[in-house]
Design an enzyme around this catalytic site. Structure first.
Site, PDB file in Angstrom:
ATOM      1  N   HIS A 101      -6.312  -6.100  -3.833  1.00 22.06           N
ATOM      2  CA  HIS A 101      -6.990  -6.255  -2.611  1.00 22.06           C
ATOM      3  C   HIS A 101      -7.357  -7.524  -2.346  1.00 22.06           C
ATOM      4  O   HIS A 101      -8.141  -7.855  -1.419  1.00 22.06           O
ATOM      5  CB  HIS A 101      -8.578  -5.264  -2.884  1.00 22.06           C
ATOM      6  CG  HIS A 101      -8.275  -3.948  -2.338  1.00 22.06           C
ATOM      7  ND1 HIS A 101      -9.293  -3.045  -2.616  1.00 22.06           N
ATOM      8  CD2 HIS A 101      -7.236  -3.181  -2.069  1.00 22.06           C
ATOM      9  CE1 HIS A 101      -8.883  -1.796  -2.324  1.00 22.06           C
ATOM     10  NE2 HIS A 101      -7.635  -1.819  -1.971  1.00 22.06           N
ATOM     11  N   TRP A 104     -10.501  -8.682   2.425  1.00 22.79           N
ATOM     12  CA  TRP A 104     -11.385  -8.893   1.353  1.00 22.79           C
ATOM     13  C   TRP A 104     -11.353 -10.446   0.887  1.00 22.79           C
ATOM     14  O   TRP A 104     -12.249 -10.884   0.204  1.00 22.79           O
ATOM     15  CB  TRP A 104     -10.831  -8.322   0.071  1.00 22.79           C
ATOM     16  CG  TRP A 104     -10.709  -6.947   0.107  1.00 22.79           C
ATOM     17  CD1 TRP A 104     -11.808  -6.129  -0.675  1.00 22.79           C
ATOM     18  CD2 TRP A 104      -9.793  -5.887   0.429  1.00 22.79           C
ATOM     19  NE1 TRP A 104     -11.550  -4.661  -0.323  1.00 22.79           N
ATOM     20  CE2 TRP A 104     -10.315  -4.395   0.397  1.00 22.79           C
ATOM     21  CE3 TRP A 104      -8.600  -5.909   1.303  1.00 22.79           C
ATOM     22  CZ2 TRP A 104      -9.915  -3.245   0.706  1.00 22.79           C
ATOM     23  CZ3 TRP A 104      -8.110  -4.754   1.837  1.00 22.79           C
ATOM     24  CH2 TRP A 104      -8.630  -3.662   1.521  1.00 22.79           C
ATOM     25  N   HIS A 138       0.582   4.139  -3.028  1.00 24.10           N
ATOM     26  CA  HIS A 138       0.132   5.523  -2.400  1.00 24.10           C
ATOM     27  C   HIS A 138       1.296   6.547  -2.560  1.00 24.10           C
ATOM     28  O   HIS A 138       1.208   7.662  -3.041  1.00 24.10           O
ATOM     29  CB  HIS A 138      -0.332   5.739  -1.027  1.00 24.10           C
ATOM     30  CG  HIS A 138      -1.614   5.195  -0.635  1.00 24.10           C
ATOM     31  ND1 HIS A 138      -2.450   5.679   0.230  1.00 24.10           N
ATOM     32  CD2 HIS A 138      -2.452   4.329  -1.576  1.00 24.10           C
ATOM     33  CE1 HIS A 138      -3.599   5.057   0.265  1.00 24.10           C
ATOM     34  NE2 HIS A 138      -3.742   4.272  -0.811  1.00 24.10           N
ATOM     35  N   ARG A 140       0.705  -1.206  -0.080  1.00 24.70           N
ATOM     36  CA  ARG A 140      -0.013  -0.105  -0.022  1.00 24.70           C
ATOM     37  C   ARG A 140       0.846   1.266  -0.023  1.00 24.70           C
ATOM     38  O   ARG A 140       0.407   2.253  -0.535  1.00 24.70           O
ATOM     39  CB  ARG A 140      -0.787  -0.149   1.238  1.00 24.70           C
ATOM     40  CG  ARG A 140      -2.113   1.141   1.255  1.00 24.70           C
ATOM     41  CD  ARG A 140      -3.171   0.904   2.207  1.00 24.70           C
ATOM     42  NE  ARG A 140      -4.305   1.548   1.627  1.00 24.70           N
ATOM     43  CZ  ARG A 140      -4.935   2.716   2.288  1.00 24.70           C
ATOM     44  NH1 ARG A 140      -4.316   2.829   3.109  1.00 24.70           N
ATOM     45  NH2 ARG A 140      -5.885   3.157   1.806  1.00 24.70           N
TER      46      ARG A 140
HETATM   47 FE1  DDH Z   1      -6.353  -0.327  -1.551  1.00 28.25          FE
HETATM   48  N1  DDH Z   1      -7.407   0.258   0.095  1.00 28.25           N
HETATM   49  N2  DDH Z   1      -7.778   1.108  -2.692  1.00 28.25           N
HETATM   50  N3  DDH Z   1      -5.407  -0.573  -3.354  1.00 28.25           N
HETATM   51  N4  DDH Z   1      -5.149  -1.393  -0.652  1.00 28.25           N
HETATM   52  C1  DDH Z   1      -7.083  -0.248   1.573  1.00 28.25           C
HETATM   53  C2  DDH Z   1      -6.283  -1.078   1.617  1.00 28.25           C
HETATM   54  C3  DDH Z   1      -5.294  -1.753   0.636  1.00 28.25           C
HETATM   55  C4  DDH Z   1      -8.828   1.725  -2.144  1.00 28.25           C
HETATM   56  C5  DDH Z   1      -8.912   1.981  -0.824  1.00 28.25           C
HETATM   57  C6  DDH Z   1      -8.432   1.007   0.323  1.00 28.25           C
HETATM   58  C7  DDH Z   1      -5.624   0.015  -4.574  1.00 28.25           C
HETATM   59  C8  DDH Z   1      -7.073   0.689  -4.913  1.00 28.25           C
HETATM   60  C9  DDH Z   1      -7.868   1.249  -3.969  1.00 28.25           C
HETATM   61  C10 DDH Z   1      -4.177  -2.024  -1.205  1.00 28.25           C
HETATM   62  C11 DDH Z   1      -3.584  -1.872  -2.320  1.00 28.25           C
HETATM   63  C12 DDH Z   1      -4.479  -1.220  -3.294  1.00 28.25           C
HETATM   64  C13 DDH Z   1      -7.876   0.365   2.172  1.00 28.25           C
HETATM   65  C14 DDH Z   1      -7.959   0.076   3.813  1.00 28.25           C
HETATM   66  C15 DDH Z   1      -8.768   1.165   1.705  1.00 28.25           C
HETATM   67  C16 DDH Z   1      -9.754   2.153   2.413  1.00 28.25           C
HETATM   68  C17 DDH Z   1      -6.686   0.997   4.621  1.00 28.25           C
HETATM   69  C18 DDH Z   1      -6.925   0.635   6.019  1.00 28.25           C
HETATM   70  O1  DDH Z   1      -7.827   0.755   6.686  1.00 28.25           O
HETATM   71  O2  DDH Z   1      -5.696   0.138   6.447  1.00 28.25           O
HETATM   72  C19 DDH Z   1      -9.472   2.178  -3.187  1.00 28.25           C
HETATM   73  C20 DDH Z   1     -10.816   3.349  -2.791  1.00 28.25           C
HETATM   74  C21 DDH Z   1      -9.007   2.134  -4.460  1.00 28.25           C
HETATM   75  C22 DDH Z   1      -9.220   2.185  -5.841  1.00 28.25           C
HETATM   76  O3  DDH Z   1      -8.599   1.663  -6.667  1.00 28.25           O
HETATM   77  C23 DDH Z   1     -10.708   2.732  -5.963  1.00 28.25           C
HETATM   78  C24 DDH Z   1      -4.700  -0.294  -5.544  1.00 28.25           C
HETATM   79  C25 DDH Z   1      -4.741   0.013  -6.867  1.00 28.25           C
HETATM   80  C26 DDH Z   1      -3.730  -0.858  -4.835  1.00 28.25           C
HETATM   81  C27 DDH Z   1      -2.371  -1.643  -5.151  1.00 28.25           C
HETATM   82  O4  DDH Z   1      -1.463  -2.036  -4.452  1.00 28.25           O
HETATM   83  C28 DDH Z   1      -2.062  -1.545  -6.617  1.00 28.25           C
HETATM   84  C29 DDH Z   1      -3.411  -2.855  -0.264  1.00 28.25           C
HETATM   85  C30 DDH Z   1      -2.398  -3.715  -0.263  1.00 28.25           C
HETATM   86  C31 DDH Z   1      -4.136  -2.926   1.206  1.00 28.25           C
HETATM   87  C32 DDH Z   1      -4.185  -3.285   2.564  1.00 28.25           C
HETATM   88  C33 DDH Z   1      -3.340  -2.767   3.267  1.00 28.25           C
HETATM   89  C34 DDH Z   1      -2.941  -3.131   4.762  1.00 28.25           C
HETATM   90  O5  DDH Z   1      -2.469  -2.725   5.502  1.00 28.25           O
HETATM   91  O6  DDH Z   1      -3.402  -4.511   4.891  1.00 28.25           O
END
Ligand code: DDH
Length: 288
Positions: A171, A187, A48, A44
């Site tokens: 996810h 998920w 970001h 993540r």
């Molecule tokens: Fe995500 N993400 N993400 N995400 N994401 C969250 C957690 C993780 C969105 C929202 C959230 C991607 C796209 C989107 C990962 C990877 C990726 C969380 C929860 C939210 C909310 C955070 C928390 O509470 O800790 C949304 C909205 C989108 C969208 O595309 C619309 C993408 C593209 C990726 C990627 O890696 C390419 C991962 C991994 C997590 C889990 C993190 C954790 O600590 O566990």
């Protein structure tokens, strides 16, 4: 009268491999954390750090590692990522020659690969920037919104519908934390193994709105132990997104291939080509 030139350490692929190996150790050294792996939160961080890119202005992206600076560290979407940045700070101490942007993106590559995902082509070349490079808040997706918002955000980075869906398959990993995003739960049933289960579950389970005091999210009707964000569920509702989501649910190999190429590109957003030390990205982890 030859001037004395200070010899600067020029790291090779083998040096970056040492960093990779160190990150891989840290990922697994997490018995008390979440589901037993730091992989998801590191992934993540890489996402970001890169997903702030704006193709029209050329600003944002992974080049300057601007999440080190308070304005961006405090953006709502980055809540909880101090955990990942803190872990990488230890690696940075050991390998002080690596830039933060290279370190964080390499950690994303390592996370995907060590959690049994596809190989992610990666190369170094990012440089540390300044607080002036911080991007405005609001460039990362908001989970409460619909398809037009998802398109606005990802088209701005230069991705198309197919790539949006492929990237969303990340996810499969990790979970939502009430004290970070406000959402709750994982998920999939295997949140530390990279699979296409996210897509399979989206279609195979019946998803209902969870009744609770937290933000609007869905839960699987059968076990009530899994979750989907509104933005996840949209991938089954929008006609164009649905086509790709179904294809990835049916074909894990296709998902791995498409995720790898979209994620590799995501990690290079905002980095001027001439900064890269290699003309082609490398595959790390092979000789680990
Ligand atoms: Fe995500 N993400 N993400 N995400 N994401 C969250 C957690 C993780 C969105 C929202 C959230 C991607 C796209 C989107 C990962 C990877 C990726 C969380 C929860 C939210 C909310 C955070 C928390 O509470 O800790 C949304 C909205 C989108 C969208 O595309 C619309 C993408 C593209 C990726 C990627 O890696 C390419 C991962 C991994 C997590 C889990 C993190 C954790 O600590 O566990």
């Amino acid at each position: 009268q030859t001037a004395k030139v200070a010899t600067k350490f020029t790291p090779t692929k083998a040096d970056y491999q040492k960093v990779y190996n160190r990150i891989a150790e840290i990922i697994d050294d997490a018995s008390d954390y979440d589901d037993g792996s730091y992989g998801p939160v590191l992934l993540r961080l890489a996402w970001h750090a890169s997903g702030t890119y704006d193709k029209n202005t050329g600003t944002g992206g992974s080049n300057y590692a601007t999440m080190r600076f308070e304005p961006e560290a405090l953006h709502g979407a980055n809540a909880g990522l101090h955990v990942a940045r803190g872990l990488m700070e230890k690696v940075k101490k050991e390998f002080d020659w690596i830039s933060y942007g290279d370190l964080w993106t390499l950690a994303g590559v390592c996370a995907v690969q060590e959690m049994a995902g596809p190989k992610i082509p990666w190369r170094p070349g990012r440089i540390d920037g300044f607080v002036t490079h911080v991007t405005p808040d609001g460039r990362l997706p908001d989970a409460t919104q619909g398809a037009p918002h998802i398109r606005d955000i990802f088209y701005r980075m230069g991705f198309n519908d197919q790539e949006i869906v492929a990237l969303s398959g990340a996810h499969a990993l990790g979970r939502c934390h009430p004290d970070r995003s406000g959402f709750q739960g994982p998920w999939t049933f295997s949140p530390t193994t990279f699979t296409n289960d996210y897509f399979k579950l989206l279609f195979d389970e019946k998803w209902v709105w969870k009744s609770w005091s937290g933000p609007k999210q869905l839960e699987d009707k059968k076990t009530k132990s899994l979750m989907m964000l509104p933005t996840d569920y949209v991938l089954t509702q929008d006609k164009s997104f649905k086509k790709y989501a179904k294809a990835y649910a049916d074909d894990n190999e296709l998902f791995f291939k498409d995720f790898s190429s979209a994620f590799s590109r995501l990690l290079e957003l905002g980095v001027p080509t001439q900064q890269f030390v290699a003309s082609e990205p490398w595959i790390m982890g092979d000789e680990a």
